[in-house]
Scaffold this motif. Structure first.
Motif, PDB file in Angstrom:
ATOM      1  N   VAL A 183       7.781   0.083   5.718  1.00 28.06           N
ATOM      2  CA  VAL A 183       7.534  -0.389   5.422  1.00 28.06           C
ATOM      3  C   VAL A 183       6.348  -0.939   5.439  1.00 28.06           C
ATOM      4  O   VAL A 183       5.149  -1.094   5.626  1.00 28.06           O
ATOM      5  CB  VAL A 183       8.148  -1.097   3.334  1.00 28.06           C
ATOM      6  CG1 VAL A 183       9.032  -0.296   3.612  1.00 28.06           C
ATOM      7  CG2 VAL A 183       8.103  -2.368   4.374  1.00 28.06           C
ATOM      8  N   THR A 184       6.300  -1.504   7.133  1.00 32.08           N
ATOM      9  CA  THR A 184       4.607  -1.857   7.494  1.00 32.08           C
ATOM     10  C   THR A 184       4.333  -1.552   8.697  1.00 32.08           C
ATOM     11  O   THR A 184       3.257  -1.579   9.321  1.00 32.08           O
ATOM     12  CB  THR A 184       5.668  -3.543   7.830  1.00 32.08           C
ATOM     13  OG1 THR A 184       6.295  -3.449   8.848  1.00 32.08           O
ATOM     14  CG2 THR A 184       6.637  -4.871   6.874  1.00 32.08           C
ATOM     15  N   HIS A 185       5.660  -0.891   9.058  1.00 36.47           N
ATOM     16  CA  HIS A 185       4.613   0.482  10.446  1.00 36.47           C
ATOM     17  C   HIS A 185       4.482  -1.126  11.387  1.00 36.47           C
ATOM     18  O   HIS A 185       3.717  -0.343  12.418  1.00 36.47           O
ATOM     19  CB  HIS A 185       3.344   1.414   9.773  1.00 36.47           C
ATOM     20  CG  HIS A 185       3.407   2.080   9.124  1.00 36.47           C
ATOM     21  ND1 HIS A 185       4.314   3.204   8.573  1.00 36.47           N
ATOM     22  CD2 HIS A 185       2.414   2.008   7.554  1.00 36.47           C
ATOM     23  CE1 HIS A 185       3.522   3.835   7.669  1.00 36.47           C
ATOM     24  NE2 HIS A 185       3.506   2.896   6.965  1.00 36.47           N
ATOM     25  N   TYR A 337      -2.591  -1.634  -2.741  1.00 39.78           N
ATOM     26  CA  TYR A 337      -2.407  -0.632  -1.041  1.00 39.78           C
ATOM     27  C   TYR A 337      -3.413   0.353  -1.057  1.00 39.78           C
ATOM     28  O   TYR A 337      -2.484   1.489  -1.097  1.00 39.78           O
ATOM     29  CB  TYR A 337      -0.366  -0.141  -1.218  1.00 39.78           C
ATOM     30  CG  TYR A 337       0.151  -1.313  -1.388  1.00 39.78           C
ATOM     31  CD1 TYR A 337      -0.697  -2.777  -0.421  1.00 39.78           C
ATOM     32  CD2 TYR A 337       1.339  -0.834  -1.029  1.00 39.78           C
ATOM     33  CE1 TYR A 337       0.926  -3.847   0.277  1.00 39.78           C
ATOM     34  CE2 TYR A 337       2.100  -1.656  -0.308  1.00 39.78           C
ATOM     35  CZ  TYR A 337       2.106  -3.555  -0.893  1.00 39.78           C
ATOM     36  OH  TYR A 337       2.471  -3.903  -0.466  1.00 39.78           O
ATOM     37  N   ASN A 450       5.178  -4.814   3.262  1.00 45.90           N
ATOM     38  CA  ASN A 450       3.299  -4.585   3.769  1.00 45.90           C
ATOM     39  C   ASN A 450       2.905  -5.351   3.074  1.00 45.90           C
ATOM     40  O   ASN A 450       1.785  -6.072   3.700  1.00 45.90           O
ATOM     41  CB  ASN A 450       3.691  -2.848   3.115  1.00 45.90           C
ATOM     42  CG  ASN A 450       2.172  -2.250   3.758  1.00 45.90           C
ATOM     43  OD1 ASN A 450       2.166  -2.500   4.711  1.00 45.90           O
ATOM     44  ND2 ASN A 450       1.255  -1.826   2.511  1.00 45.90           N
ATOM     45  N   ALA A 467       5.323 -10.999   8.430  1.00 47.49           N
ATOM     46  CA  ALA A 467       6.496  -9.778   8.050  1.00 47.49           C
ATOM     47  C   ALA A 467       7.700 -10.194   8.187  1.00 47.49           C
ATOM     48  O   ALA A 467       8.352 -10.461   7.273  1.00 47.49           O
ATOM     49  CB  ALA A 467       5.623  -8.615   9.195  1.00 47.49           C
TER      50      ALA A 467
END
Length: 533
Positions: A183-185, A337, A450, A467
């Motif tokens: 979800v955070t890449h 987002y 995220n 995170a």
């Protein structure tokens, strides 16, 4: 497409935050102050959440109902599928005499001291169960075992809930970290390494902390060597595995390492005899187990081997079907987002971890030659134990989903993220809120992971640290989650008294989250070299 509102109350973030927090406050008050059963507290919170989402956040009622339905299905599969089958394994172990054998093994091979049993069972063995299954099953099984050696049910449940913190972020073979990376890449390997530089500090002090609660400073002084060995071994292997081996194996290796080292240490060191903490004569005098006491390890060895192979060989992916939720998938845009469409996809895995535990249960039943009629009887017992827990989890997950899809959760997150330089301290509490609602560090990471990165980038903070803190902070909310508490009381005589358990654990949850927050502030501003690149 429904566009989420972030400040629907007088265009004020503060007022919107206060209103968005009402459903959570209702659950907290009903559980912790009015001591209502968890399902009632969660039902009231859900009703308030739906009314606020539709009436103030202007979420269309059809979308609200679909979000609740999505939360209900997710609660049933995969979460309660895991919990129910783990409880069935426990009941098969009881019916076959293997649970009694395990209890007797502990009595025969450990010092006659409930405090030592608490550390070995609640901390070391509980962490192993968390690494394999998670979702509250360690609470139910370890608390039942502690009750059998003389602990009061409320004591047993309270201590196992507090112990069920340090291993949670790497539970179920690292799934929470994998989801956080998705979800955070950000690199899941880097995130796992960062969590592995936070939670070992908690793991090291946790045996001391629980012992201080249970036996006071005198017990800490008497038992500090074994507390240091158990916590130190777990912390060291947790760091080593998460940073230098494979974060997916962290819990399994750390718990096994801690369990083995602690048991070996107890062969050469024993605490001074203290009659106040001797295992009760009634517990010792119970009926002898069937066969060797070593047979008590059978169910747990079987489930460990099956689940590890199941995950390593990716058996769970066979038949994996991703089902977009009709009328909800990408029907909402997430304002925070940049209006990204909000996916609503149910990942149905018929061979999920719960199925692996069911197979382990069947294998165990066959090995111990449990009569088929007795096996069927255990299914009925499991249903009666778990039905209130199932209802509770359905209600709290439905509340989590309505808050997510309506935008209320993002209002909470945006408000907390607006505090500036002290955000690293509060970052842990964002994860805490997410796991309190969902009962799962995995779900908490999916919700706020995220958001933490977005806030970190806006404030010039390290996104990997922040995170990872969502996951580390989330584990502190696990001990007060209605899902975990309701699963724990399923095998005790505390049904309907979840509020009492909540009240016992709440202050410890806050304190440990605050302690983690202080560590995060230090890592951000004083010791940035601790953050992996």
């Amino acid at each position: 497409m429904f566009k989420q509102l972030l400040t629907p109350v007088s265009d004020s973030l503060v007022l919107s935050f206060l209103v968005a927090a009402i459903p959570i406050a209702i659950v907290l008050v009903l559980l912790g102050i009015l001591r209502r059963p968890a399902w009632q507290a969660c039902a009231a919170g859900l009703v308030a959440g739906v009314l606020i989402a539709v009436g103030i956040w202007q979420m269309p009622s059809g979308l609200a109902l679909r979000a609740v339905a999505n939360g209900t299905v997710f609660a049933l599969w995969p979460i309660m599928w895991i919990v129910v089958n783990a409880l069935l394994l426990y009941n098969v172990a009881v019916a076959s005499g293997r649970f009694e054998s395990f209890r007797r093994w502990l009595i025969d091979h450990l010092p006659n001291d409930r405090r030592v049993v608490l550390v070995v069972v609640g901390f070391c063995f509980g962490a192993l169960l968390e690494g394999i299954a998670g979702f509250g099953t360690p609470i139910a099984i370890t608390s039942a075992l502690l009750i059998l050696v003389g602990f009061a049910p409320l004591e047993a449940l309270t201590f196992t809930l507090i112990f069920n913190t340090a291993p949670v972020a790497f539970g179920a073979l690292g799934v929470p970290i994998t989801v956080l990376g998705a979800v955070t890449h950000l690199s899941d390997v880097t995130l796992g390494a960062m969590v592995g530089r936070q939670l070992p500090f908690i793991a090291l002090i946790l045996p001391f902390y629980v012992m201080l609660i249970y036996g006071g400073r005198r017990s800490v002084a008497q038992l500090w060597p074994v507390l240091l060995v158990a916590g130190g071994a777990f912390a060291f292997v947790q760091y080593l595995t998460s940073n230098h081996i494979d974060y997916k194996l962290t819990d399994v290796l750390a718990s096994m390492g801690s369990l083995i080292v602690t048991l070996l240490f107890l062969q050469v060191w024993k605490p001074a005899v203290d009659p106040a903490y001797a295992i009760s004569s009634a517990a010792i005098a119970k009926a002898p187990p069937v066969g060797s006491t070593w047979g008590g390890w059978l169910p747990w060895i079987v489930v460990s081997v099956v689940v590890i192979l199941w995950t390593t060989l990716k058996v769970f992916l066979i038949g994996d079907t991703k089902i977009p939720w009709p009328g909800l998938d990408k029907a909402i845009s997430i304002t925070l987002y940049n209006d990204a469409p909000y996916a609503a996809v149910w990942d149905f895995q018929p061979l999920a971890t719960g199925t692996a535990i069911l197979l382990s249960t069947i294998i165990t039943a066959l090995i111990v030659r449990l009569p088929f009629g007795t096996f069927v009887e255990q299914i009925g017992i499991t249903w009666r134990q778990s039905r209130i827990a199932i209802l509770t989890v359905v209600l709290i997950l439905s509340l989590a989903f309505i808050m997510n899809y309506s935008g209320m959760a993002y209002t909470l997150g945006k408000a907390v993220a607006s505090v500036g330089v002290i955000f690293p301290l509060l970052s842990a509490f964002l994860g805490w809120i997410a796991v309190f609602l969902s009962g799962s560090d995995t779900s908490g990471n999916a919700l706020f992971g995220n958001l933490q990165v977005v806030a970190a980038n806006q404030l010039g903070l390290n996104p990997v640290l922040i995170a990872a803190t969502n996951s580390s902070g989330g584990v502190m909310g696990k001990m007060i989650s209605p899902q975990n508490i309701s699963t724990g009381v399923a095998v005790t005589n505390l049904k309907g008294q979840e509020g009492l358990v909540f009240a016992r654990t709440f202050k410890h949850s806050i304190f440990l989250t605050l302690l983690l927050g202080v560590l995060v502030v230090a890592q951000q501003y004083l010791f940035p070299w601790m953050i992996p690149s």
